[in-house]
Design a protein around this motif. Structure first.
Motif, PDB file in Angstrom:
ATOM      1  N   GLY A  31      10.016  -2.821   4.985  1.00 21.29           N
ATOM      2  CA  GLY A  31       9.116  -2.713   3.843  1.00 21.29           C
ATOM      3  C   GLY A  31       8.651  -1.279   3.690  1.00 21.29           C
ATOM      4  O   GLY A  31       8.492  -0.548   4.663  1.00 21.29           O
ATOM      5  N   SER A  32       8.436  -0.858   2.452  1.00 20.18           N
ATOM      6  CA  SER A  32       7.942   0.494   2.208  1.00 20.18           C
ATOM      7  C   SER A  32       6.959   0.443   1.053  1.00 20.18           C
ATOM      8  O   SER A  32       7.260  -0.113  -0.014  1.00 20.18           O
ATOM      9  CB  SER A  32       9.099   1.441   1.885  1.00 20.18           C
ATOM     10  N   HIS A  33       5.779   1.050   1.260  1.00 18.58           N
ATOM     11  CA  HIS A  33       4.657   0.875   0.333  1.00 18.58           C
ATOM     12  C   HIS A  33       4.029   2.214   0.026  1.00 18.58           C
ATOM     13  O   HIS A  33       3.129   2.673   0.724  1.00 18.58           O
ATOM     14  CB  HIS A  33       3.624  -0.073   0.975  1.00 18.58           C
ATOM     15  N   GLY A  34       4.524   2.876  -1.006  1.00 21.85           N
ATOM     16  CA  GLY A  34       3.911   4.126  -1.431  1.00 21.85           C
ATOM     17  C   GLY A  34       4.155   5.283  -0.473  1.00 21.85           C
ATOM     18  O   GLY A  34       5.021   5.236   0.403  1.00 21.85           O
ATOM     19  N   MET A  35       3.346   6.340  -0.630  1.00 21.54           N
ATOM     20  CA  MET A  35       3.448   7.527   0.214  1.00 21.54           C
ATOM     21  C   MET A  35       2.097   8.222   0.245  1.00 21.54           C
ATOM     22  O   MET A  35       1.466   8.388  -0.810  1.00 21.54           O
ATOM     23  CB  MET A  35       4.525   8.481  -0.315  1.00 21.54           C
ATOM     24  N   PRO A  36       1.616   8.632   1.423  1.00 21.44           N
ATOM     25  CA  PRO A  36       0.295   9.277   1.499  1.00 21.44           C
ATOM     26  C   PRO A  36       0.299  10.692   0.931  1.00 21.44           C
ATOM     27  O   PRO A  36       1.339  11.350   0.863  1.00 21.44           O
ATOM     28  CB  PRO A  36       0.008   9.291   3.007  1.00 21.44           C
TER      29      PRO A  36
END
Length: 338
Positions: free
Chosen positions: A282-287
């Motif tokens: 899973g991958s959720h956005g980027m800081p």
């Protein structure tokens, strides 16, 4: 200020005059110069997000100028050009201290947890942690897309999926997220195979670096296998059917990237995951702290997110454009200029 207001799920929203946000402690208010229309906004409008409270203003991909600075915010001034991740992290929890702001348990998302950027002004909480200064030569429309689709794909392909040159990467769904992933994977030297139902989207995928394009059909998995199978697959749309095709397309020890939302859930063949040693990632956005690498690649011309923009609309045109997503995601990226 003018804003697109949703009063009932699934019912066409309208542009209304509503109160302009005031900067709370630790936050800033931005004058919205550009904001993206994303499929996640459609999910929210349809009632798929439990955080939304009606009436509501959508919008989470944004860029603008700082219009007001709340108390306790240091290092930021009125008039600065900025963008922000769609995940506004608190900056103080364990995950944030470890640099994983994209999974902050205290996160706030404009357009979901609070009123978003389909408006002339929007608030950004935890401003010191989440604001990103924009280079002077980066226009607001391009910068708006970085906050969700492009940054999400950059982190998914490069930092989570760890795609390297020579790998076969199959991207399912060529909306804004998918086309961003195509461009980024191709720039990393991967052989990209793009899959979609829309011929116009596949045409754009070729322009952005796809080596092969496939019209989605019952034979898609076999066509991918005939091309050597996938080292990495990515569901950029969010569909149980796509997930099944993606997992069946993977070579042994392949990696699947799940970026598209799955509000109706998904079925997994766990036996295949185990037997083939497949990875579900899973991958959720980027800081915000991870933006410099991406911005450097944009500045050098290795990545060209501006090319993804295919349509610019007004705030008044936004309700109809949001509703049209019910019939499918148009090719490219749509940007709203309030």
């Amino acid at each position: 200020m003018r804003a697109v207001v949703v009063e009932q799920y699934g019912v066409l929203p309208v542009v209304q005059e509503v109160p302009r946000p005031e900067p709370a402690d630790g936050s800033v208010v931005l004058k919205v110069e550009a904001t993206g229309l994303c499929r996640s906004d459609w999910h929210g409008w349809m009632g798929h997000d439990s955080d939304i409270v009606l009436p509501h203003v959508p919008g989470h991909e944004l860029a603008g100028t700082i219009a007001a600075v709340g108390s306790g915010v240091h290092g930021w001034q009125v008039g600065e050009r900025v963008t922000t991740p769609f995940i506004c992290a608190c900056g103080a929890c364990e995950q944030c201290r470890e640099g994983n702001q994209q999974v902050c348990p205290n996160q706030l998302q404009p357009g979901f947890n609070y009123w978003g950027s389909f408006a002339e002004y929007v608030a950004v909480p935890y401003a010191e942690v989440n604001l990103v200064r924009l280079p002077d030569d980066l226009d607001f429309a391009t910068a708006a897309g970085l906050g969700c689709r492009f940054a999400t794909s950059f982190r998914a392909i490069h930092q989570v999926g760890k795609v390297v040159a020579g790998e076969n990467v199959v991207v399912f769904g060529c909306g804004g997220v998918g086309l961003s992933a195509v461009m980024i994977a191709a720039a990393l030297g991967a052989r990209v195979i793009a899959v979609d139902t829309n011929p116009d989207a596949l045409k754009l995928a070729r322009e952005y670096g796809a080596s092969d394009t496939l019209q989605a059909s019952s034979t898609t998995v076999q066509e991918i296998r005939d091309l050597g199978g996938a080292h990495v697959t990515m569901d950029a749309l969010g569909s149980n059917d796509i997930v099944q095709q993606a997992l069946l397309s993977l070579r042994p020890r392949g990696r699947h990237l799940q970026v598209g939302l799955l509000p109706s859930g998904v079925q997994l063949d766990v036996g295949r995951l185990i037997g083939q040693e497949l990875q579900w990632l899973g991958s959720h956005g980027m800081p915000a702290h991870a933006y410099p690498e991406m911005l450097t690649l944009v500045a050098t011309g290795n990545l060209k997110p501006a090319d993804l923009i295919t349509r610019t609309i007004t705030l008044e045109q936004t309700p109809a454009a949001l509703a049209a997503l019910t019939n499918g995601t148009p090719a490219g990226v749509t940007v709203i200029k309030p």
